[in-house]
Write a protein that holds these residues in place. Structure first.
Motif, PDB file in Angstrom:
ATOM      1  N   PRO A 244     -67.673  -6.412  39.135  1.00 55.11           N
ATOM      2  CA  PRO A 244     -67.801  -5.760  40.447  1.00 55.11           C
ATOM      3  C   PRO A 244     -67.409  -4.290  40.390  1.00 55.11           C
ATOM      4  CG  PRO A 244     -66.555  -7.820  40.632  1.00 55.11           C
ATOM      5  CD  PRO A 244     -66.778  -7.577  39.170  1.00 55.11           C
ATOM      6  N   GLU A 245     -66.479  -3.953  39.487  1.00 53.54           N
ATOM      7  CA  GLU A 245     -65.999  -2.566  39.391  1.00 53.54           C
ATOM      8  C   GLU A 245     -67.074  -1.637  38.815  1.00 53.54           C
ATOM      9  OE1 GLU A 245     -64.554  -5.218  38.084  1.00 53.54           O
ATOM     10  OE2 GLU A 245     -62.525  -5.388  38.876  1.00 53.54           O
ATOM     11  N   ALA A 246     -68.083  -2.180  38.163  1.00 55.85           N
ATOM     12  CA  ALA A 246     -69.169  -1.353  37.619  1.00 55.85           C
ATOM     13  C   ALA A 246     -70.115  -1.052  38.778  1.00 55.85           C
ATOM     14  CB  ALA A 246     -69.888  -2.102  36.501  1.00 55.85           C
ATOM     15  N   ARG A 247     -69.778  -0.055  39.590  1.00 52.89           N
ATOM     16  CA  ARG A 247     -70.467   0.061  40.874  1.00 52.89           C
ATOM     17  C   ARG A 247     -71.234   1.372  41.061  1.00 52.89           C
ATOM     18  NH1 ARG A 247     -67.875   2.662  44.938  1.00 52.89           N
ATOM     19  NH2 ARG A 247     -66.127   3.881  44.176  1.00 52.89           N
ATOM     20  N   PHE A 248     -71.348   2.201  40.013  1.00 49.35           N
ATOM     21  CA  PHE A 248     -72.048   3.478  40.213  1.00 49.35           C
ATOM     22  C   PHE A 248     -73.101   3.729  39.129  1.00 49.35           C
ATOM     23  CE2 PHE A 248     -71.890   8.284  40.759  1.00 49.35           C
ATOM     24  CZ  PHE A 248     -72.536   8.260  41.991  1.00 49.35           C
ATOM     25  N   THR A 249     -73.547   2.662  38.491  1.00 54.31           N
ATOM     26  CA  THR A 249     -74.583   2.790  37.462  1.00 54.31           C
ATOM     27  C   THR A 249     -75.697   1.812  37.757  1.00 54.31           C
ATOM     28  OG1 THR A 249     -72.933   3.347  35.789  1.00 54.31           O
ATOM     29  CG2 THR A 249     -75.081   2.655  34.984  1.00 54.31           C
ATOM     30  N   THR A 250     -76.890   2.323  37.936  1.00 57.03           N
ATOM     31  CA  THR A 250     -78.043   1.432  38.068  1.00 57.03           C
ATOM     32  C   THR A 250     -79.271   2.115  37.486  1.00 57.03           C
ATOM     33  OG1 THR A 250     -79.021  -0.208  39.543  1.00 57.03           O
ATOM     34  CG2 THR A 250     -78.949   2.057  40.393  1.00 57.03           C
ATOM     35  N   GLY A 251     -80.179   1.313  36.937  1.00 55.59           N
ATOM     36  CA  GLY A 251     -81.397   1.864  36.327  1.00 55.59           C
ATOM     37  C   GLY A 251     -81.154   2.509  34.975  1.00 55.59           C
ATOM     38  N   ALA A 252     -79.998   2.272  34.392  1.00 55.33           N
ATOM     39  CA  ALA A 252     -79.635   2.944  33.138  1.00 55.33           C
ATOM     40  C   ALA A 252     -79.941   2.078  31.925  1.00 55.33           C
ATOM     41  CB  ALA A 252     -78.147   3.285  33.148  1.00 55.33           C
ATOM     42  N   THR A 253     -80.092   2.735  30.779  1.00 53.46           N
ATOM     43  CA  THR A 253     -80.186   2.029  29.496  1.00 53.46           C
ATOM     44  C   THR A 253     -79.007   2.430  28.633  1.00 53.46           C
ATOM     45  OG1 THR A 253     -82.609   1.916  29.506  1.00 53.46           O
ATOM     46  CG2 THR A 253     -81.536   1.735  27.373  1.00 53.46           C
ATOM     47  N   LEU A 254     -78.259   1.445  28.184  1.00 52.24           N
ATOM     48  CA  LEU A 254     -77.139   1.705  27.268  1.00 52.24           C
ATOM     49  C   LEU A 254     -77.527   1.227  25.877  1.00 52.24           C
ATOM     50  CD1 LEU A 254     -74.116   2.491  26.816  1.00 52.24           C
ATOM     51  CD2 LEU A 254     -73.589   0.064  27.172  1.00 52.24           C
ATOM     52  N   TYR A 255     -77.531   2.140  24.919  1.00 47.94           N
ATOM     53  CA  TYR A 255     -77.803   1.757  23.530  1.00 47.94           C
ATOM     54  C   TYR A 255     -76.537   1.188  22.912  1.00 47.94           C
ATOM     55  CZ  TYR A 255     -82.203   4.219  23.883  1.00 47.94           C
ATOM     56  OH  TYR A 255     -83.455   4.601  24.259  1.00 47.94           O
ATOM     57  N   VAL A 256     -76.646  -0.044  22.445  1.00 47.38           N
ATOM     58  CA  VAL A 256     -75.530  -0.655  21.711  1.00 47.38           C
ATOM     59  C   VAL A 256     -76.109  -1.008  20.351  1.00 47.38           C
ATOM     60  CG1 VAL A 256     -73.750  -2.452  21.760  1.00 47.38           C
ATOM     61  CG2 VAL A 256     -74.650  -1.545  23.922  1.00 47.38           C
ATOM     62  N   ASP A 257     -76.224   0.027  19.509  1.00 45.00           N
ATOM     63  CA  ASP A 257     -77.050  -0.117  18.297  1.00 45.00           C
ATOM     64  C   ASP A 257     -76.444   0.550  17.069  1.00 45.00           C
ATOM     65  OD1 ASP A 257     -77.437   2.570  18.843  1.00 45.00           O
ATOM     66  OD2 ASP A 257     -79.621   2.510  18.620  1.00 45.00           O
ATOM     67  N   GLY A 258     -75.141   0.761  17.101  1.00 45.31           N
ATOM     68  CA  GLY A 258     -74.498   1.340  15.917  1.00 45.31           C
ATOM     69  C   GLY A 258     -74.924   2.768  15.634  1.00 45.31           C
ATOM     70  N   GLY A 259     -75.607   3.399  16.587  1.00 49.50           N
ATOM     71  CA  GLY A 259     -75.996   4.792  16.413  1.00 49.50           C
ATOM     72  C   GLY A 259     -77.426   4.997  15.937  1.00 49.50           C
ATOM     73  N   THR A 260     -78.195   3.904  15.810  1.00 50.80           N
ATOM     74  CA  THR A 260     -79.558   4.031  15.270  1.00 50.80           C
ATOM     75  C   THR A 260     -80.426   4.959  16.117  1.00 50.80           C
ATOM     76  OG1 THR A 260     -79.465   1.835  14.277  1.00 50.80           O
ATOM     77  CG2 THR A 260     -81.663   2.743  14.674  1.00 50.80           C
ATOM     78  N   ASP A 261     -80.435   4.752  17.435  1.00 56.14           N
ATOM     79  CA  ASP A 261     -81.311   5.572  18.282  1.00 56.14           C
ATOM     80  C   ASP A 261     -80.917   7.048  18.200  1.00 56.14           C
ATOM     81  OD1 ASP A 261     -83.437   5.726  20.476  1.00 56.14           O
ATOM     82  OD2 ASP A 261     -81.710   6.712  21.412  1.00 56.14           O
ATOM     83  N   ALA A 262     -79.619   7.314  18.216  1.00 62.64           N
ATOM     84  CA  ALA A 262     -79.168   8.715  18.131  1.00 62.64           C
ATOM     85  C   ALA A 262     -79.569   9.334  16.792  1.00 62.64           C
ATOM     86  CB  ALA A 262     -77.652   8.784  18.327  1.00 62.64           C
ATOM     87  N   ALA A 263     -79.495   8.544  15.725  1.00 60.72           N
ATOM     88  CA  ALA A 263     -79.856   9.075  14.401  1.00 60.72           C
ATOM     89  C   ALA A 263     -81.348   9.348  14.300  1.00 60.72           C
ATOM     90  CB  ALA A 263     -79.430   8.077  13.314  1.00 60.72           C
ATOM     91  N   MET A 264     -82.148   8.478  14.914  1.00 64.06           N
ATOM     92  CA  MET A 264     -83.601   8.641  14.804  1.00 64.06           C
ATOM     93  C   MET A 264     -84.153   9.645  15.800  1.00 64.06           C
ATOM     94  SD  MET A 264     -84.909   4.772  13.997  1.00 64.06           S
ATOM     95  CE  MET A 264     -86.593   5.289  13.657  1.00 64.06           C
ATOM     96  N   ARG A 265     -83.450   9.812  16.918  1.00 61.86           N
ATOM     97  CA  ARG A 265     -83.954  10.724  17.958  1.00 61.86           C
ATOM     98  C   ARG A 265     -82.810  11.629  18.409  1.00 61.86           C
ATOM     99  NH1 ARG A 265     -85.931   9.208  22.827  1.00 61.86           N
ATOM    100  NH2 ARG A 265     -84.123   7.846  23.105  1.00 61.86           N
ATOM    101  N   PRO A 266     -82.323  12.485  17.510  1.00 60.17           N
ATOM    102  CA  PRO A 266     -81.129  13.265  17.853  1.00 60.17           C
ATOM    103  C   PRO A 266     -81.328  14.163  19.063  1.00 60.17           C
ATOM    104  CG  PRO A 266     -82.150  14.060  15.822  1.00 60.17           C
ATOM    105  CD  PRO A 266     -82.800  12.762  16.155  1.00 60.17           C
ATOM    106  N   ASP A 267     -82.568  14.533  19.338  1.00 58.00           N
ATOM    107  CA  ASP A 267     -82.804  15.403  20.490  1.00 58.00           C
ATOM    108  C   ASP A 267     -83.396  14.650  21.677  1.00 58.00           C
ATOM    109  OD1 ASP A 267     -81.879  17.514  18.960  1.00 58.00           O
ATOM    110  OD2 ASP A 267     -83.866  17.845  18.095  1.00 58.00           O
ATOM    111  N   GLY A 268     -83.385  13.302  21.595  1.00 54.12           N
ATOM    112  CA  GLY A 268     -83.905  12.493  22.699  1.00 54.12           C
ATOM    113  C   GLY A 268     -82.886  12.376  23.806  1.00 54.12           C
ATOM    114  N   GLN A 269     -83.278  11.664  24.846  1.00 58.78           N
ATOM    115  CA  GLN A 269     -82.372  11.505  25.993  1.00 58.78           C
ATOM    116  C   GLN A 269     -81.590  10.214  25.827  1.00 58.78           C
ATOM    117  OE1 GLN A 269     -82.434  13.561  28.985  1.00 58.78           O
ATOM    118  NE2 GLN A 269     -83.434  14.996  27.628  1.00 58.78           N
TER     119      GLN A 269
END
Ligand code: NAI
Length: 269
Positions: A244-269
Motif C-alpha cells: 500500500p505504501e507504494a503509492r506514487f508510481t504507476t505505468g512504470a517499468t523497473l528493470y531487474v536484470d543485473g544491469g543488462t539493459d543499461a549495458a546494452m542501451r547506455p543512452d536509453g531511457q
C-alpha cells in the motif's frame, strides 16, 4: 493483511512471489496450469474468463493485489501461443480483476515483462499493433507466419524469439496506456511492469541447460553484475510494488536484470 492473486504460482518467479506474500501474512490465490488454487489456461479466452471468475469467487470480489507472472519463453515452438499467453493472458486477467482491485483501499497490480522488450532487436511492429488492438486471432496468425523470418542460428533454440520479445514490448506499452486511465489511476489502482533479465528458473534452464553450467560472463547478453537472477530477486520487487505504501508510481517499468539493459542501451531511457 491483504488478498493477492498470483499467476504462474506453480514455478519460478510466481512461486517465489506467492511465498514472499504468504510469508508477509497475506492470503494468496495462486493461478496456474497445475498445482494452484485456480487451475486455468491463460492462453485461451475461456481459460482467462474461468480464472477471473474463480479468483473473484475466492477473494469475495475484493483484491489488494494481482501479480501477473505466468508466461512462457522464446523456446516455445508456437509463436501464436506465445502471443496469447504472454500478452492476452495478463491483459485480460487484469481487465477482469480491475473492479475487484478498485474495491481495495490500495489496489496494486504488477506485470512481469522482460528486458527482451528493449534488448532484442527483433520487435515485430505489426504484431505489436495487432496485440494492442486486441485482435488475438490476427495476432496469432501473424506471429506464426512471421516465425519463418527468425534467423536459422536463433531458430533452433529460440524459435519464437521475435514473438516473445514483441509480446513483452506490447505488454509494457499496454501497461503505460492503461495505468493512466481514470478507471485505474483515479480508482487508486496502480499498475507497473517489472522487466527481468536472465533469471534461473525452469523457463530459462529449458533453453540454456543445467544451472551449474551457467556462466554469466559467457552469456550472450552482457551481465554487468556477473551473476544471474534468482526468482527471489524478482519476488522482492513484486512485493514492493504491491505494498500500500507504494503509492506514487504507476505505468512504470523497473528493470531487474543485473544491469543488462543499461549495458546494452547506455543512452536509453
Ligand atoms: P517458469 O516456467 O518457472 O514459471 C512460469 C509459470 O507460468 C509456470 O508455473 C507455468 O505453468 C505458468 N504458465 C505458463 N503458461 C501458462 C498458461 N497458459 N496458463 C497458466 N499458467 C501458465 O518461468 P519463470 O522464469 O518464472 O517466468 C515467469 C515470467 O517471467 C514469465 O512471464 C516469463 O516470460 C518472464 N521472464 C522470465 C525470464 C527468465 O530469465 N526466467 C526473463 C524475463 C522474463
Amino acid at each position: 493483511m491483504g488478498i493477492h492473486a498470483v499467476t504462474g504460482s506453480a514455478s519460478g518467479m510466481g512461486a517465489a512471489t506467492a511465498a514472499v506474500l504468504r510469508e508477509a501474512g497475506h492470503t494468496v490465490i495462486g493461478v496456474d496450469l497445475r498445482d494452484a488454487d485456480v487451475i486455468a489456461d491463460l492462453g485461451t479466452a475461456e481459460g482467462r474468463a474461468a480464472a477471473v471468475a474463480a479468483v473473484l469467487e475466492a477473494s469475495g470480489g475484493v483484491l489488494d493485489g494481482v501479480a501477473a507472472v505466468a508466461g512462457v519463453g522464446p523456446s516455445l515452438k508456437d509463436a501464436g501461443a506465445v502471443a496469447s499467453i504472454n500478452y492476452f493472458g495478463p491483459t485480460a486477467l487484469l481487465d477482469g480483476l480491475r473492479p475487484a482491485l478498485a474495491r481495495s483501499a490500495a489496489g496494486r497490480a504488477v506485470v512481469i515483462g522482460s528486458n527482451s522488450a528493449s534488448t532484442v532487436p527483433m520487435i515485430d511492429q505489426t504484431l505489436a499493433d495487432l496485440l494492442l488492438a486486441g485482435d488475438e486471432d490476427a495476432a496469432r496468425t501473424h506471429a506464426r507466419a512471421a516465425q519463418a523470418g527468425v534467423p536459422a542460428e536463433l531458430a533452433a533454440a529460440s524459435p519464437s524469439i521475435s514473438a516473445y520479445a514483441t509480446s513483452k514490448f506490447a505488454l509494457a506499452r499496454w501497461v503505460r496506456r492503461t495505468a493512466v486511465r481514470p478507471e485505474w489511476a483515479r480508482e487508486g489502482v496502480l499498475l507497473n511492469v517489472i522487466a527481468p533479465g536472465a533469471v534461473v528458473t525452469p523457463l530459462m534452464l529449458g533453453a540454456t541447460g543445467r544451472a551449474e553450467d551457467l556462466d554469466a560472463d559467457a552469456f550472450p547478453t552482457p551481465m554487468p553484475l556477473g551473476v544471474f537472477g534468482t526468482p527471489e530477486d524478482i519476488a522482492f520487487w513484486v512485493h514492493q510494488f504491491l505494498r500500500p505504501e507504494a503509492r506514487f508510481t504507476t505505468g512504470a517499468t523497473l528493470y531487474v536484470d543485473g544491469g543488462t539493459d543499461a549495458a546494452m542501451r547506455p543512452d536509453g531511457q
